[in-house]
Design a protein around this motif. Structure first.
Motif, PDB file in Angstrom:
ATOM      1  N   ASP A  68       0.831  -1.207   0.000  1.00  0.00           N
ATOM      2  CA  ASP A  68       0.000   0.000   0.000  1.00  0.00           C
ATOM      3  C   ASP A  68       0.863   1.254   0.000  1.00  0.00           C
ATOM      4  O   ASP A  68       0.529   2.262  -0.632  1.00  0.00           O
ATOM      5  N   TYR A 123       2.004   1.825  -3.351  1.00  0.00           N
ATOM      6  CA  TYR A 123       0.882   2.363  -4.132  1.00  0.00           C
ATOM      7  C   TYR A 123       0.730   3.870  -3.883  1.00  0.00           C
ATOM      8  O   TYR A 123       0.524   4.644  -4.821  1.00  0.00           O
ATOM      9  N   LEU A 124       0.876   4.256  -2.618  1.00  0.00           N
ATOM     10  CA  LEU A 124       0.753   5.690  -2.281  1.00  0.00           C
ATOM     11  C   LEU A 124       1.877   6.493  -2.927  1.00  0.00           C
ATOM     12  O   LEU A 124       1.658   7.586  -3.458  1.00  0.00           O
ATOM     13  N   ALA A 126       1.161   6.922  -6.444  1.00  0.00           N
ATOM     14  CA  ALA A 126       0.105   7.922  -6.639  1.00  0.00           C
ATOM     15  C   ALA A 126       0.662   9.334  -6.458  1.00  0.00           C
ATOM     16  O   ALA A 126       0.223  10.291  -7.113  1.00  0.00           O
ATOM     17  N   VAL A 174      -6.949  10.322  -9.470  1.00  0.00           N
ATOM     18  CA  VAL A 174      -6.251   9.496  -8.486  1.00  0.00           C
ATOM     19  C   VAL A 174      -4.818   9.992  -8.269  1.00  0.00           C
ATOM     20  O   VAL A 174      -3.892   9.589  -8.956  1.00  0.00           O
ATOM     21  N   ALA A 217      -5.827   8.256  -3.692  1.00  0.00           N
ATOM     22  CA  ALA A 217      -5.268   6.920  -3.467  1.00  0.00           C
ATOM     23  C   ALA A 217      -5.390   6.544  -1.988  1.00  0.00           C
ATOM     24  O   ALA A 217      -5.697   5.398  -1.649  1.00  0.00           O
TER      25      ALA A 217
END
Lengths: 216, 243
Positions: free
Chosen positions: A9, A12-13, A16, A167, A172
């Motif tokens: 995660d 992912y951040l 983003a 996004v 996100a």
């Protein structure tokens, strides 16, 4: 299905956050170019154009950025122009930035003393040489701190584009928070990323000011 | 032909007429001190001579250039008529060397090494060879003013205009600037100085012009004019500044 907030995660951040940066960068370039036009219109001695620039500045500084985003995202389709979230975000943030850059740079330009223009003139420099070699270099140095100050605001304001579904870092975070039900660690992670970006910008400004011998 | 010729010039700022018909000529090599109360038009007259202020009427010719002509080449004029200001006006973002080199490269089209050579020479002349790479804010007022004089001299003008160049200085720094001025004077430069330094005017200037309420009130040899003023206005002015 609820899952744990995990290392993936965070990746992912961070990914983003690239969109946050790209959006801020686009708005800086677009808003910067338009801001130069706004600043020039403000200083040239032709009243109607100055009024136009002042109206532009007041309209943009006097309305919320979120409203401007909605105008582009929901308004343009009404007149038959379909725009995606990225286009609406880039367009409205550029326009938003142009008003602030325009005023910052006009102020910087006008804060260089008239005597500097005269000193250049007294040495036989042409108007363009006075502007380019005497006044602009000083104005640019003066403008570093307020320009970077606004850039920091701009980076943080990109988070508003989450509301039209773009996004970037904030959107996100919402998505991951919804999947993990762990809002605090998610948003804290996002806050750290924003901080790293903004703090780096301020440090860069300090470094530039020292390097460029800003007049005191 | 005279180097500078002013014919009945008039200058207004809004409703206030600052110069009410000034005529004078200045010969090559002459050193003229312009004195008078503040507001008498001294600085304005000086600024008209190099075109920083436009006159409403009259004619100004400097070194063959008609300053008052609509299409006057003011940039050429200003290469011939250097000017030093009360507030030094060095470029704060450039060091001493580059302050001096800027116009040499842009206006006189010297290449970098030639410009550097000239900069070194003029800075040495004003006694600041060790400050070549200092920035203006690292210098005292007196040193900044000496650099400003050097910067102007570097352009090899035929005429130098000095606008109250010691008025902003602390008293102990005035001497070093006046000594530089004496040096420039001894080399035969044509000079016009607006000044409050009466001793300097008496000892270095050939001629003194006393301005009063926008007109030339007295104009004569320096010593004689200052020691034996003909008009009550000059007498009262001298009394006010000397006591």
């Amino acid at each position: 299905m609820i899952r744990e907030f995990a290392g993936a995660d965070i990746i992912y951040l961070i990914e983003a956050a690239r969109w946050t940066l790209l959006l801020a960068l686009t708005a800086t370039v677009g808003g910067g170019l338009l801001g130069i036009v706004v600043a020039v219109l403000r200083v040239i001695p032709f009243r109607p154009l100055s009024w136009l620039a002042i109206a532009w500045i007041n309209l943009i500084q006097g309305t919320p950025l979120l409203g401007q985003l909605f105008v582009f995202f929901f308004g343009l389709p009404l007149v038959g122009l379909s725009v995606d979230a990225w286009t609406a975000a880039a367009l409205s943030l550029s326009i938003y930035a142009s008003a602030f850059f325009g005023e910052i740079w006009r102020g910087s330009l006008q804060s260089v003393s008239q005597r500097q223009w005269e000193a250049g003139a007294a040495l036989g420099l042409t108007y363009a040489q006075r502007l380019g070699h005497v006044v602009l270099p000083q104005a640019i140095r003066i403008s570093i701190a307020p320009t970077v100050g606004f850039l920091v605001q701009l980076v943080k304001n990109t988070s508003l584009t989450a509301l039209i579904g773009f996004v970037e870092l904030t959107r996100a975070s919402q998505i991951i928070s919804g999947a993990t039900f762990a809002p605090l660690p998610v948003y804290l992670t996002a806050a750290v990323i924003y901080f790293v970006i903004c703090f780096s910008l301020s440090q860069l400004a300090h470094m530039l000011e020292r390097r460029l011998h800003v007049a005191r | 032909m005279s180097l500078v010729e002013l014919v009945d010039i008039r200058k207004r700022f809004g409703a206030v007429e600052v110069l009410k018909g000034i005529s004078l000529t200045l010969e090559k090599g002459e050193i003229v001190a312009v004195i008078g109360r503040s507001g008498s038009g001294k600085s304005t007259m000086l600024r008209c001579i190099n075109g920083l202020e436009k006159v409403q009427a009259g004619r100004i010719v400097v070194d063959g250039i008609d300053v008052t002509a609509p299409k006057a080449d003011l940039n050429l004029l200003r290469q011939r008529a250097g000017m030093v200001f009360q507030s030094y006006n060095l470029f704060p973002h450039l060091n001493v060397e580059r302050n001096i080199m800027l116009a040499l490269k842009l206006v006189r089209k010297l290449d970098t090494s030639a410009a550097r050579e000239v900069a070194r020479a003029v800075v040495t002349k004003v006694g600041l060879a060790d400050k070549l790479h200092a920035y203006p804010d690292e210098l005292s007022g007196g040193q900044q003013q000496r650099v400003a004089i050097a910067r102007s001299l570097a352009m090899q003008p035929t005429l130098m205009l000095f606008d109250e160049i010691t008025s902003a200085l602390d008293p102990e720094l005035v001497g070093e600037v006046l000594r530089v001025l004496e040096g420039v004077a001894s080399e035969g430069m044509t000079m016009m100085l607006v000044t409050h330094e009466m001793n300097f005017a008496k000892n270095v200037a050939d001629r003194v012009i006393f301005m009063h309420e926008g007109r030339i009130h007295e104009d004569g040899p320096a010593r004689e004019t200052l020691l034996e003023p003909r008009t009550a206005e000059l007498r009262s002015f001298l009394n006010a500044v000397l006591h």
